[in-house]
Motif scaffolding. Structure first.
Motif, PDB file in Angstrom:
ATOM      1  N   TRP A   9       8.582   9.125 -18.270  1.00  0.00           N
ATOM      2  CA  TRP A   9       7.436   8.407 -17.695  1.00  0.00           C
ATOM      3  C   TRP A   9       7.927   7.361 -16.707  1.00  0.00           C
ATOM      4  O   TRP A   9       8.791   6.540 -17.014  1.00  0.00           O
ATOM      5  CB  TRP A   9       6.648   7.744 -18.812  1.00  0.00           C
ATOM      6  CG  TRP A   9       5.644   6.703 -18.386  1.00  0.00           C
ATOM      7  CD1 TRP A   9       5.746   5.353 -18.554  1.00  0.00           C
ATOM      8  CD2 TRP A   9       4.391   6.925 -17.743  1.00  0.00           C
ATOM      9  NE1 TRP A   9       4.640   4.719 -18.068  1.00  0.00           N
ATOM     10  CE2 TRP A   9       3.776   5.658 -17.553  1.00  0.00           C
ATOM     11  CE3 TRP A   9       3.718   8.058 -17.289  1.00  0.00           C
ATOM     12  CZ2 TRP A   9       2.544   5.503 -16.958  1.00  0.00           C
ATOM     13  CZ3 TRP A   9       2.482   7.896 -16.694  1.00  0.00           C
ATOM     14  CH2 TRP A   9       1.899   6.638 -16.530  1.00  0.00           C
ATOM     15  N   LYS A  40      -3.789   6.923 -17.384  1.00  0.00           N
ATOM     16  CA  LYS A  40      -2.751   7.664 -16.660  1.00  0.00           C
ATOM     17  C   LYS A  40      -1.674   8.186 -17.612  1.00  0.00           C
ATOM     18  O   LYS A  40      -1.194   9.314 -17.470  1.00  0.00           O
ATOM     19  CB  LYS A  40      -2.106   6.764 -15.589  1.00  0.00           C
ATOM     20  CG  LYS A  40      -2.979   6.569 -14.366  1.00  0.00           C
ATOM     21  CD  LYS A  40      -2.190   5.912 -13.240  1.00  0.00           C
ATOM     22  CE  LYS A  40      -3.010   5.887 -11.958  1.00  0.00           C
ATOM     23  NZ  LYS A  40      -2.238   5.326 -10.826  1.00  0.00           N
ATOM     24  N   PHE A  41      -1.299   7.372 -18.581  1.00  0.00           N
ATOM     25  CA  PHE A  41      -0.281   7.802 -19.532  1.00  0.00           C
ATOM     26  C   PHE A  41      -0.811   8.972 -20.380  1.00  0.00           C
ATOM     27  O   PHE A  41      -0.086   9.940 -20.634  1.00  0.00           O
ATOM     28  CB  PHE A  41       0.125   6.635 -20.440  1.00  0.00           C
ATOM     29  CG  PHE A  41       1.262   6.964 -21.373  1.00  0.00           C
ATOM     30  CD1 PHE A  41       2.571   6.985 -20.916  1.00  0.00           C
ATOM     31  CD2 PHE A  41       1.022   7.273 -22.710  1.00  0.00           C
ATOM     32  CE1 PHE A  41       3.619   7.287 -21.771  1.00  0.00           C
ATOM     33  CE2 PHE A  41       2.060   7.579 -23.558  1.00  0.00           C
ATOM     34  CZ  PHE A  41       3.359   7.586 -23.096  1.00  0.00           C
ATOM     35  N   GLY A  42      -2.065   8.878 -20.788  1.00  0.00           N
ATOM     36  CA  GLY A  42      -2.654   9.961 -21.570  1.00  0.00           C
ATOM     37  C   GLY A  42      -2.706  11.264 -20.797  1.00  0.00           C
ATOM     38  O   GLY A  42      -2.398  12.336 -21.341  1.00  0.00           O
ATOM     39  N   PRO A  89      -4.241  -2.467 -17.288  1.00  0.00           N
ATOM     40  CA  PRO A  89      -4.014  -1.885 -18.618  1.00  0.00           C
ATOM     41  C   PRO A  89      -4.904  -0.674 -18.924  1.00  0.00           C
ATOM     42  O   PRO A  89      -4.422   0.317 -19.475  1.00  0.00           O
ATOM     43  CB  PRO A  89      -4.330  -3.054 -19.557  1.00  0.00           C
ATOM     44  CG  PRO A  89      -4.040  -4.270 -18.746  1.00  0.00           C
ATOM     45  CD  PRO A  89      -4.415  -3.929 -17.345  1.00  0.00           C
ATOM     46  N   GLU A  90      -6.185  -0.756 -18.531  1.00  0.00           N
ATOM     47  CA  GLU A  90      -7.077   0.373 -18.809  1.00  0.00           C
ATOM     48  C   GLU A  90      -6.650   1.617 -18.032  1.00  0.00           C
ATOM     49  O   GLU A  90      -6.647   2.728 -18.560  1.00  0.00           O
ATOM     50  CB  GLU A  90      -8.525   0.021 -18.452  1.00  0.00           C
ATOM     51  CG  GLU A  90      -9.160  -1.046 -19.337  1.00  0.00           C
ATOM     52  CD  GLU A  90      -8.730  -2.456 -18.955  1.00  0.00           C
ATOM     53  OE1 GLU A  90      -8.017  -2.600 -17.924  1.00  0.00           O
ATOM     54  OE2 GLU A  90      -9.081  -3.400 -19.688  1.00  0.00           O
ATOM     55  N   SER A  91      -6.295   1.425 -16.773  1.00  0.00           N
ATOM     56  CA  SER A  91      -5.848   2.550 -15.948  1.00  0.00           C
ATOM     57  C   SER A  91      -4.512   3.087 -16.447  1.00  0.00           C
ATOM     58  O   SER A  91      -4.264   4.300 -16.400  1.00  0.00           O
ATOM     59  CB  SER A  91      -5.715   2.117 -14.486  1.00  0.00           C
ATOM     60  OG  SER A  91      -6.962   1.695 -13.974  1.00  0.00           O
ATOM     61  N   LEU A  92      -3.646   2.195 -16.945  1.00  0.00           N
ATOM     62  CA  LEU A  92      -2.347   2.610 -17.460  1.00  0.00           C
ATOM     63  C   LEU A  92      -2.529   3.527 -18.674  1.00  0.00           C
ATOM     64  O   LEU A  92      -1.849   4.550 -18.796  1.00  0.00           O
ATOM     65  CB  LEU A  92      -1.519   1.378 -17.839  1.00  0.00           C
ATOM     66  CG  LEU A  92      -0.124   1.658 -18.401  1.00  0.00           C
ATOM     67  CD1 LEU A  92       0.743   2.375 -17.375  1.00  0.00           C
ATOM     68  CD2 LEU A  92       0.543   0.365 -18.860  1.00  0.00           C
ATOM     69  N   ILE A  93      -3.456   3.153 -19.567  1.00  0.00           N
ATOM     70  CA  ILE A  93      -3.718   3.973 -20.752  1.00  0.00           C
ATOM     71  C   ILE A  93      -4.210   5.359 -20.343  1.00  0.00           C
ATOM     72  O   ILE A  93      -3.748   6.386 -20.869  1.00  0.00           O
ATOM     73  CB  ILE A  93      -4.758   3.282 -21.661  1.00  0.00           C
ATOM     74  CG1 ILE A  93      -4.162   2.024 -22.288  1.00  0.00           C
ATOM     75  CG2 ILE A  93      -5.249   4.237 -22.744  1.00  0.00           C
ATOM     76  CD1 ILE A  93      -5.160   1.176 -23.042  1.00  0.00           C
ATOM     77  N   THR A 101      -2.674   6.478 -26.865  1.00  0.00           N
ATOM     78  CA  THR A 101      -2.507   7.916 -26.636  1.00  0.00           C
ATOM     79  C   THR A 101      -2.093   8.623 -27.920  1.00  0.00           C
ATOM     80  O   THR A 101      -2.560   9.737 -28.207  1.00  0.00           O
ATOM     81  CB  THR A 101      -1.454   8.162 -25.535  1.00  0.00           C
ATOM     82  OG1 THR A 101      -1.851   7.474 -24.344  1.00  0.00           O
ATOM     83  CG2 THR A 101      -1.310   9.648 -25.233  1.00  0.00           C
ATOM     84  N   GLU A 142       0.819  -0.703 -25.437  1.00  0.00           N
ATOM     85  CA  GLU A 142      -0.503  -0.349 -25.932  1.00  0.00           C
ATOM     86  C   GLU A 142      -0.902   1.055 -25.462  1.00  0.00           C
ATOM     87  O   GLU A 142      -1.588   1.788 -26.182  1.00  0.00           O
ATOM     88  CB  GLU A 142      -1.527  -1.385 -25.447  1.00  0.00           C
ATOM     89  CG  GLU A 142      -2.945  -1.164 -25.949  1.00  0.00           C
ATOM     90  CD  GLU A 142      -3.088  -1.359 -27.456  1.00  0.00           C
ATOM     91  OE1 GLU A 142      -4.100  -0.887 -28.019  1.00  0.00           O
ATOM     92  OE2 GLU A 142      -2.194  -1.989 -28.058  1.00  0.00           O
ATOM     93  N   HIS A 143      -0.481   1.425 -24.266  1.00  0.00           N
ATOM     94  CA  HIS A 143      -0.804   2.758 -23.742  1.00  0.00           C
ATOM     95  C   HIS A 143      -0.221   3.865 -24.624  1.00  0.00           C
ATOM     96  O   HIS A 143      -0.821   4.918 -24.798  1.00  0.00           O
ATOM     97  CB  HIS A 143      -0.303   2.899 -22.295  1.00  0.00           C
ATOM     98  CG  HIS A 143       1.178   2.743 -22.142  1.00  0.00           C
ATOM     99  ND1 HIS A 143       1.820   1.541 -22.282  1.00  0.00           N
ATOM    100  CD2 HIS A 143       2.149   3.651 -21.871  1.00  0.00           C
ATOM    101  CE1 HIS A 143       3.117   1.695 -22.080  1.00  0.00           C
ATOM    102  NE2 HIS A 143       3.345   2.976 -21.839  1.00  0.00           N
TER     103      HIS A 143
END
Length: 574
Positions: free
Chosen positions: A258, A272-274, A266-270, A216, A211-212
Motif C-alpha cells: 500500500w 481508498k484502502f478498502g 481520514p474518510e477518503s483514506l478508509i 477494512t 484506523e483505515h
C-alpha cells in the motif's frame, strides 16, 4: 403448538387406518370398490390431504422454537435478537416453507446450531409471512434461502458451501478477532497456505495501527484474514525496512504494498484502502458462487474446477491447485464447487459416481470439458502437466457414454459416444446418424419416418443408419449441435459431417442419400434399393438367366431349372 400437532397426527393416523380398511375389505367388483371409496370417504380424503399438508409445511418448525438458541423471528423479536447478540453475532436463515433449496438446507443449518450451542445465536425468518416479508425486504433478500450473519451493526452474506461443518467454520471465524497478531514465521506460512491471501500490517508497535486498516478488517472479515506483525525477526526475514507497512501477501503471487497518501482525509483514506484491498486481495482459487459464476465461466476463459467435499483430502487437493492457478493466471480461472450438493452436474461432466474430490477442465468457448484421470493422484506437478496437455490439444475431451446394447438387430442401430469414431469413420461405409433426445417431441415424430427409411435401405450393404441419444451420450464437440433432431451424413470417402436440411419424408431423405453418399445407391427393376456393386451383380445374374432362356430347349426345363437355381442363389446371397 405441540398439542395441536398431536391432535392432527391422531386424525391423520385414523384417516390412514380408514383407507387401509377400504383397501383390504373384500368387494365383489372394482365398480363397488370405486363407489365405496368415493362415497364413503370424501371427508377422509380431504382430511388426509389437509393433515399431510400440515405435516409437510407446518410441522417443519415443530421442535425448532424449543431448541436452545434457536427461534423463528418476527418483526419484534428480530430487533431484540440483534440487540442482544450484537457482539457475538446472530446467524439468520431467510427461507420459504415450500422452497426445495430451503428444505434441503434446514437439517444442515440446525446441525450447525447444535454444534455451536447458542454462540453465535441461530434463528430463522419465514419470508412467506407478513412480518417475515417485511424483514426480508428490509434486508434486500432476493432469493431463498439466504444466510446473513449480523454483528456490530453489519450484515455479512454467507456464500460458502451449504454444509454444517462449513457453517461452523464460518461462524467461528466471524466470532474471532477482526485482526489477529502473528509473532512466528511458521504461523504466517501456515496461515498463508490455508487462506491463500493475508492482509498484513507490519508495525513497530501494535498501537500505531491505522484506523483505515481496522475498519477494512471489520468490513471484510468474512472474506479475508487481517494480521499485525510486530516481531522484528519476521520483519528482517521478509525484508521489511519501512514501518508501518501494509502489504497483501498472496500464495504463489507477488506481494502488493500500500502506497500511503498523507494528504488524504481520514474518510477518503478508509474508502481508498478498502477498495485497494478488494482489488488486490483476490485468492487464486475461489469457491464458485452465484455472485462470481459469470466471471468464472461466462467470460470465455477456460476454467479448472475442483469438485470437493469437507474432507482434509479436499483441502490438500485445493492447495495442489495453487501452482497451476498462478502460472496460468491470465489464461485460466480456477475454482472449487461443492461436489456433494452438485453431484448431478459432476455426473453430466463425465465424473464417475462417488469420486469426489475430482477435477475438470472446462473449455467454455468450445463447449467441451476434460476430466482429470481418476487413476492419477491430484498432485501439484501432475495437475500442472494435465492442464498443459489440454492447452496443447494433447488430451481428448471427456464424453459421457451409455453402454452399447448387447443385441442390436436394426434396421436402425444404436450408436453410443464411446463407439462413435470407430463406427462413423469406417471408410467402407456411408453412415447416417440421427442425433435425438428422449424428451424431444419432434424427435419422436421423426422416429417412424427414419425407421421406414432404414427399412427401404435394408439391402444397401454399404449404408448404415444409426440413432444417437444425446440424453446420456455427449456428441463430438466439433459437430456443434444446437437443435434436435439433427440428421447428419458421414460419407465413406469424405467423413466431413453433412447435415440434412430438407423435408422429413422418406422420399426426400432417399434423394439426399442417393445424391451425397460416396458409394452409389441404385434401384433394381423391382424397386429395391441396393449398392451399386450389388446392383451390378444382380444385373449380371439376370443377363445370365436370359442367355439360358434363349439357348435351352423348353423340353429341357428341368435341366434349365437346375442350372439357373445356383446362379440366382449366389446372386441373392451376395
Amino acid at each position: 403448538m405441540t398439542s395441536s400437532f398431536v391432535v392432527i397426527k391422531v386424525i391423520f393416523s385414523q384417516v390412514l387406518v380408514g383407507y387401509v380398511v377400504v383397501f383390504f375389505t373384500p368387494l365383489k367388483s372394482a365398480k363397488n370398490f370405486t363407489r365405496t371409496f368415493i362415497m364413503k370417504f370424501p371427508t377422509a380424503t380431504i382430511l388426509l390431504i389437509f393433515t399431510y399438508g400440515v405435516g409437510l409445511f407446518g410441522s417443519e418448525d415443530q421442535g425448532w422454537e424449543d431448541s436452545p438458541g434457536n427461534k423463528i423471528l418476527d418483526g419484534t423479536s428480530m430487533a431484540d435478537y440483534l440487540d442482544q447478540n450484537n457482539d457475538t453475532g446472530l446467524f439468520v436463515e431467510f427461507f420459504l416453507p415450500w422452497c426445495g433449496h430451503s428444505r434441503r438446507l434446514r437439517s444442515e443449518f440446525r446441525r450447525a446450531a447444535a454444534i455451536l450451542g447458542g454462540s453465535p445465536m441461530f434463528a430463522r425468518v419465514d419470508c412467506s409471512t407478513a412480518d417475515g416479508a417485511n424483514i426480508c425486504q428490509q434486508n434486500e433478500i432476493t432469493y431463498h434461502p439466504t444466510l446473513l450473519f449480523f454483528q456490530r451493526g453489519q450484515a455479512y452474506e454467507y456464500l460458502h458451501r451449504a454444509t454444517a461443518d462449513e457453517m461452523v467454520k464460518y461462524c467461528r471465524r466471524m466470532m474471532d478477532q477482526d485482526v489477529k497478531s502473528v509473532d512466528k514465521i511458521i504461523q504466517l506460512v501456515d496461515m498463508l497456505e490455508k487462506e491463500q491471501v493475508v492482509v498484513a500490517a507490519f508495525l513497530q508497535d501494535a498501537q500505531e495501527i491505522g484506523e483505515h486498516f481496522l475498519v477494512t478488517a471489520r468490513n471484510l472479515k468474512d472474506q479475508l484474514t487481517f494480521i499485525t506483525i510486530t516481531n522484528p525477526a519476521i520483519h528482517n526475514i521478509l525484508g521489511i525496512s519501512s514501518l508501518p507497512s501494509y502489504i497483501i501477501l498472496r500464495q504463489q503471487q507477488d506481494a502488493v504494498t500500500w502506497q500511503a497518501d498523507e494528504s488524504v482525509e481520514p474518510e477518503s483514506l478508509i474508502m481508498k484502502f478498502g477498495l485497494w484491498v478488494s482489488d488486490w486481495a483476490v485468492p487464486l482459487v475461489e469457491p464458485l458462487t452465484q455472485d462470481n459464476y459469470y466471471a468464472k465461466l461466462g467470460s470465455g476463459i477456460p476454467a479448472l474446477i475442483l469438485y470437493r467435499d469437507d474432507s482434509t483430502l479436499s483441502d490438500m487437493h485445493q492447495v495442489a491447485l495453487y501452482k497451476t492457478a498462478a502460472y496460468f493466471k491470465e489464461k485460466l480461472n480456477v475454482a472449487t464447487l461443492d461436489g456433494i450438493r452438485y453431484q448431478q452436474l459432476a455426473l453430466k461432466m463425465g465424473i464417475p459416481p462417488r469420486t469426489v474430490p475430482a477435477l475438470v477442465f472446462v473449455d467454455v468457448k468450445n463447449e467441451s470439458h476434460y476430466v482429470y484421470p481418476s487413476s492419477q493422484t491430484l498432485r501439484e506437478d501432475l495437475i500442472f502437466d494435465f492442464v498443459q496437455k489440454v492447452f496443447a490439444h494433447e488430451v481428448s475431451p471427456t464424453l459421457r457414454s451409455a453402454e452399447a446394447p448387447m443385441h442390436d438387430e436394426g434396421p436402425v442401430y444404436t450408436l453410443v459416444a464411446k463407439e462413435f469414431r470407430g463406427r462413423v469413420m469406417d471408410p467402407g461405409k456411408d453412415v447416417l446418424v440421427n442425433f435425438r433426445t428422449r424428451w424431444c417431441g419432434f424427435c419422436n415424430l421423426l422416429e417412424p419416418t427414419y425407421r421406414s427409411l432404414a427399412v427401404s435401405m435394408a439391402h444397401v450393404d454399404t449404408l448404415v443408419l444409426y440413432e444417437f441419444d444425446v440424453s446420456n451420450n455427449d456428441p463430438e464437440p466439433y459437430l456443434n449441435l444446437t437443435s434436435y433432431p439433427t440428421i447428419t451424413l458421414f460419407s465413406a470417402h469424405n467423413k466431413t459431417a453433412l447435415t440434412y436440411m430438407g423435408d422429413r419424408s422418406v422420399s426426400a431423405m432417399t434423394e439426399f442419400l442417393q445424391k451425397h453418399v460416396s458409394i452409389k445407391i441404385e434401384s433394381l427393376p423391382d424397386g429395391h434399393l441396393v449398392s451399386g456393386e450389388h446392383a451390378e451383380r444382380v444385373r449380371s445374374a439376370i443377363d445370365l438367366v436370359r442367355k439360358f432362356l434363349m439357348t435351352v430347349d423348353v423340353s429341357d426345363s428341368v435341366q434349365m431349372k437346375n442350372s439357373i437355381s445356383p446362379i440366382l442363389h449366389q446372386s441373392s446371397s451376395s
